[in-house]
Design an enzyme around this catalytic site. Structure first.
Site, PDB file in Angstrom:
ATOM      1  N   TYR A  14       0.804  -1.224   0.000  1.00 49.45           N
ATOM      2  CA  TYR A  14       0.000   0.000   0.000  1.00 49.45           C
ATOM      3  C   TYR A  14       0.842   1.282   0.000  1.00 49.45           C
ATOM      4  CZ  TYR A  14      -3.639  -3.332   1.120  1.00 49.45           C
ATOM      5  OH  TYR A  14      -4.498  -4.400   1.091  1.00 49.45           O
ATOM      6  N   HIS A  19      -4.710   6.173  -0.983  1.00 50.56           N
ATOM      7  CA  HIS A  19      -5.286   6.048   0.356  1.00 50.56           C
ATOM      8  C   HIS A  19      -4.257   6.301   1.450  1.00 50.56           C
ATOM      9  CE1 HIS A  19      -9.343   5.387   1.397  1.00 50.56           C
ATOM     10  NE2 HIS A  19      -9.375   4.070   1.496  1.00 50.56           N
ATOM     11  N   PHE A  64      -5.894  -0.796   9.189  1.00 51.70           N
ATOM     12  CA  PHE A  64      -6.397  -0.530   7.848  1.00 51.70           C
ATOM     13  C   PHE A  64      -7.383   0.634   7.920  1.00 51.70           C
ATOM     14  CE2 PHE A  64      -4.683  -4.746   7.459  1.00 51.70           C
ATOM     15  CZ  PHE A  64      -3.998  -4.685   6.249  1.00 51.70           C
TER      16      PHE A  64
END
Length: 187
Positions: A14, A19, A64
């Site tokens: 990620y 994000h 998360f």
């Protein structure tokens, strides 16, 4: 005391995704203020320090994005910090890449991380720094868009914004959200 949270997803896969602009911003803030983020507590990576006489806790939840509120709620309760002394930095797909909007509170705007924070804090009255990561192209699913990597051009634009994050956070801490809004919104 202020708790400053960058929202993002843990894990190498990620890194440098849309994000994770909250994590990216917090890493830059950590380096700028010389407050290492190295402890693991409350389902988060945490850095504790002092900036210009004010105690600060830098937080990268490891739950998360969609469960960020679990970690942050636990931290605010443990340190007895009111939501007004929480500053959250996160991505916004409603704004062009690099556009900033600072607000003192409000709805989740469709962001699941913010939805989780508001639910776990029982409040939407906390300062936030929204950083535009670009509007989702029609061909993309929203989840695929926010988990996509930044392009080289987007990185150039966003690096200028991330460079300003320490100033934005400091302005909120020292002079309040209204001053920060006047100084940085729309940049």
């Amino acid at each position: 005391m202020f708790v400053i949270v960058g929202i993002g997803n843990p894990g190498r896969q990620y890194e440098n995704t849309k994000h994770n602009i909250g994590f990216i911003s917090l890493d830059f803030l950590s380096a700028s203020w010389n407050i290492p983020i190295s402890k693991i507590e409350h389902k988060a990576l945490i850095g504790e320090g002092v900036h210009k006489g004010e105690r600060v806790i830098l937080v990268k939840p490891q739950t998360f994005v969609n469960l960020s509120g679990e970690s942050v709620g636990d931290i605010l309760r443990f340190y007895k910090v009111p939501p007004e002394n929480l500053i959250v930095i996160y991505d916004d797909v409603n704004f062009d890449v690099g556009r900033v909007r600072i607000r003192s509170g409000g709805s989740d705007g469709g962001h699941n991380g913010m939805k989780s924070l508001i639910y776990h804090l029982h409040s939407d009255s906390f300062p936030r720094i929204r950083i535009g990561v670009g509007k989702k192209p029609e061909a993309y699913d929203l989840a695929d868009w926010v988990l996509s990597k930044f392009t080289d051009e987007e990185i150039k634009t966003l690096s200028k914004v991330v460079d300003l994050v320490p100033d934005m956070v400091e302005e909120i801490m020292q002079n309040g959200v209204a001053g920060a809004m006047n100084r940085f919104n729309g940049k």
